[in-house]
Design an enzyme around this catalytic site. Structure first.
Site, PDB file in Angstrom:
ATOM      1  N   HIS A 243      31.735  39.261  47.479  1.00 16.87           N
ATOM      2  CA  HIS A 243      32.063  40.154  46.366  1.00 16.87           C
ATOM      3  C   HIS A 243      31.251  41.441  46.388  1.00 16.87           C
ATOM      4  CE1 HIS A 243      28.628  38.916  43.740  1.00 16.87           C
ATOM      5  NE2 HIS A 243      28.798  37.727  44.275  1.00 16.87           N
TER       6      HIS A 243
ATOM      7  N   ASP B 199      30.674  43.377  43.559  1.00 18.04           N
ATOM      8  CA  ASP B 199      29.966  43.687  42.312  1.00 18.04           C
ATOM      9  C   ASP B 199      28.610  42.983  42.257  1.00 18.04           C
ATOM     10  OD1 ASP B 199      31.669  41.315  42.096  1.00 18.04           O
ATOM     11  OD2 ASP B 199      30.864  41.130  40.075  1.00 18.04           O
TER      12      ASP B 199
ATOM     13  N   ASP C 178      22.996  38.808  46.891  1.00 19.53           N
ATOM     14  CA  ASP C 178      24.160  38.421  46.074  1.00 19.53           C
ATOM     15  C   ASP C 178      24.967  39.653  45.709  1.00 19.53           C
ATOM     16  OD1 ASP C 178      25.945  37.150  44.405  1.00 19.53           O
ATOM     17  OD2 ASP C 178      24.543  36.966  42.732  1.00 19.53           O
TER      18      ASP C 178
ATOM     19  N   GLU D  38      33.298  39.343  40.470  1.00 21.46           N
ATOM     20  CA  GLU D  38      32.932  37.931  40.589  1.00 21.46           C
ATOM     21  C   GLU D  38      31.964  37.532  39.490  1.00 21.46           C
ATOM     22  OE1 GLU D  38      30.620  34.406  41.717  1.00 21.46           O
ATOM     23  OE2 GLU D  38      29.862  36.428  41.409  1.00 21.46           O
TER      24      GLU D  38
ATOM     25  N   ASP E 174      33.156  31.496  51.477  1.00 20.91           N
ATOM     26  CA  ASP E 174      32.683  32.427  50.443  1.00 20.91           C
ATOM     27  C   ASP E 174      31.178  32.227  50.288  1.00 20.91           C
ATOM     28  OD1 ASP E 174      32.695  34.294  48.382  1.00 20.91           O
ATOM     29  OD2 ASP E 174      33.554  32.941  46.886  1.00 20.91           O
TER      30      ASP E 174
HETATM   31 ZN   LIG Z   1      27.482  36.142  43.997  1.00 14.11          ZN
END
Ligand SMILES: [Zn+2]
Length: 481
Positions: free
Chosen positions: A97, A99, A133, A167, A193
């Protein structure tokens, strides 16, 4: 006199030119603060422009990827791309992701050593929000594809890329992508993922890193408990007030934990970890399959993390009563954040809580919920073996084990159309780094970024996903060790 110790970069070997290049690409991505909009609202112009800037950066950094792929914009800021292979059958889907979670205005007070959105490269690391992340994985995934495509490679089967734009805010763009894929009849054969990592200090007593790969994720239920009261003046309180009844209910929730059980995925994890351990733990965990019952009962005593592994949990989060010092509450509410064990359901979770509370004056409502994800195949499944092979190619000697993820990711939406969804970022993370996710001082090691690129390269070019894999998928699944 003591010499001042050189920085980490001085003590470790210098990053390669290739690693340095990946670090700079990640740094540039971190400098674009793609904070997801809070809630389901439309993006503001500023937010749209920020995500568009990241899209432009990716297009400029990975020209071969963007030239070779078909692109759909999904949801508010998601990108869904298809890299056509020789066949559209049994496609692979890679996800990461774009974001990130926000940082407080006063990030210095939170303890950040480097500004969160500066992408500082220092001490052999890239620092900043999103480095782990999940922009780290996003960048190494694209980097691997760019290298391969620039070298003339083309995939045997279709490769889909899904880069969610929200996400951290329930993943509406991933939901939109799944709707689109369903419409087109695309069922990814394998999905990778974020989730696990090459984690050190992942287990009490375990020093060496392990590749922990999420084979499922717990479900979530946010519940509200409400007790209606009569209100009135605080000088004439009733014998039982709304907050008093609610407090008893909450105490009952904590006094009646959910039943324990050790899931197959956890058994496989323990049996994989055991050979790396010493002493009695090695013997006990090596027989986890036969010691399911006793282990499930003992593990919760080893701390909240172990407890969360073997049961559904209910955390009391928000509480509300009267709005004034001298006013009786006309209603008292509490929020329970429940994480539902794989094998259980939202309905079973509510039933357990209602029984524990045993008071009809306490109304239980579901604010939002999602069931635990189906368990993806491990063991001798070719997709699981492909991940282990790619780990071995990029982090030699590292054991790969499955686990049940406690957090939620975009992967849960995709599980509706894909039979095998794995959750793993090929980046090294120690305990401190894992704690920095959504907190201060998030950083990634530059050396690990390069290994991450190697992981995706190995996965994409490995035999399971190549022409040989397409021919033998079925026979290999039935293979005997
Ligand atoms: Zn994440």
């Amino acid at each position: 006199m003591k010499l001042k110790r050189a920085s980490a970069q001085g003590s470790a070997s210098e990053p390669s030119e290739r690693a340095q290049r990946v670090a700079e690409h990640l740094s540039a991505a971190v400098r674009i603060p793609t904070v997801a909009p809070d809630g389901p609202r439309e993006m503001t112009e500023d937010e749209s422009a920020t995500f568009a800037a990241l899209h432009a950066l990716l297009r400029e950094t990975y020209p071969a990827v963007f030239a070779a792929c078909e692109l759909d914009h999904v949801g508010r800021a998601g990108l869904l791309m298809r890299l056509p292979g020789e066949t559209a059958e049994r496609p692979l889907m890679l996800m990461a992701h774009q974001d990130v979670v926000p940082v407080p205005q006063d990030w210095q007070a939170e303890g950040w050593e480097h500004p969160p959105f500066d992408g500082v490269i220092a001490d052999g690391r890239v620092h900043g929000r999103g480095t782990l992340d999940d922009k780290g994985a996003l960048v190494v995934m694209l980097e691997a594809l760019e290298e391969l495509l620039a070298g003339g490679w083309s995939p045997a089967r279709d490769v889909w890329l899904l880069m969610g734009g929200d996400e951290e805010q329930h993943g509406a763009s991933a939901v939109a992508a799944v709707d689109l894929l369903r419409e087109r009849g695309v069922e990814p054969w394998m999905v990778l993922d974020e989730g696990g990592a090459v984690a050190s200090e992942a287990f009490p007593g375990l020093k060496q890193p392990m590749a922990v790969v999420g084979a499922s994720e717990k479900g979530i239920a946010t519940l509200s408990l409400t007790v209606e009261g009569l209100g009135g003046h605080a000088s004439t309180p009733p014998r039982q007030s709304a907050p008093g009844i609610l407090a008893r209910a909450l105490a009952a929730v904590e006094d009646n934990p959910f039943p324990v059980s050790l899931h197959d995925v956890s058994v496989e994890m323990f049996e994989g970890v055991a050979p790396q351990l010493r002493g009695p733990m090695r013997a006990v965990l090596g027989r986890a399959g036969r010691l399911r019952g006793p282990l499930a009962r003992v593990l919760p005593r080893l701390g909240p993390e172990m407890a969360a592994m073997v049961r559904t949990t209910a955390a009391i989060t928000m509480l509300e009563g009267s709005p004034a010092q001298n006013v009786l509450a006309t209603r008292a509410t509490a929020t329970l954040n429940c994480r539902i064990a794989v094998g259980s359901t939202v309905v079973a979770t509510i039933a357990h809580l209602e029984q524990a509370i045993g008071d009809e004056r306490v109304q239980v409502d579901v604010v939002e919920s999602s069931e635990p994800s189906p368990v993806s195949p491990t063991g001798l499944d070719p997709r699981w073996l492909a991940i282990g092979d790619a780990v071995e190619a990029s982090y030699p000697g590292t054991v790969t084990v499955p686990y049940v993820m406690m957090a939620a990711s975009d992967a849960r939406h995709v599980a509706a159309i894909a039979p095998a969804v794995y959750r793993f970022s090929p980046l090294a993370m120690d305990k401190k780094q894992r704690e920095a996710i959504h907190g201060p001082n998030e950083y990634v090691e530059i050396a690990s970024l390069e290994r991450g690129v190697d992981f995706y390269r190995a996965l994409l070019t490995g035999s399971a996903l190549g022409p040989a894999g397409l021919a033998t998928d079925c026979s290999r699944r039935r293979a005997v060790p």
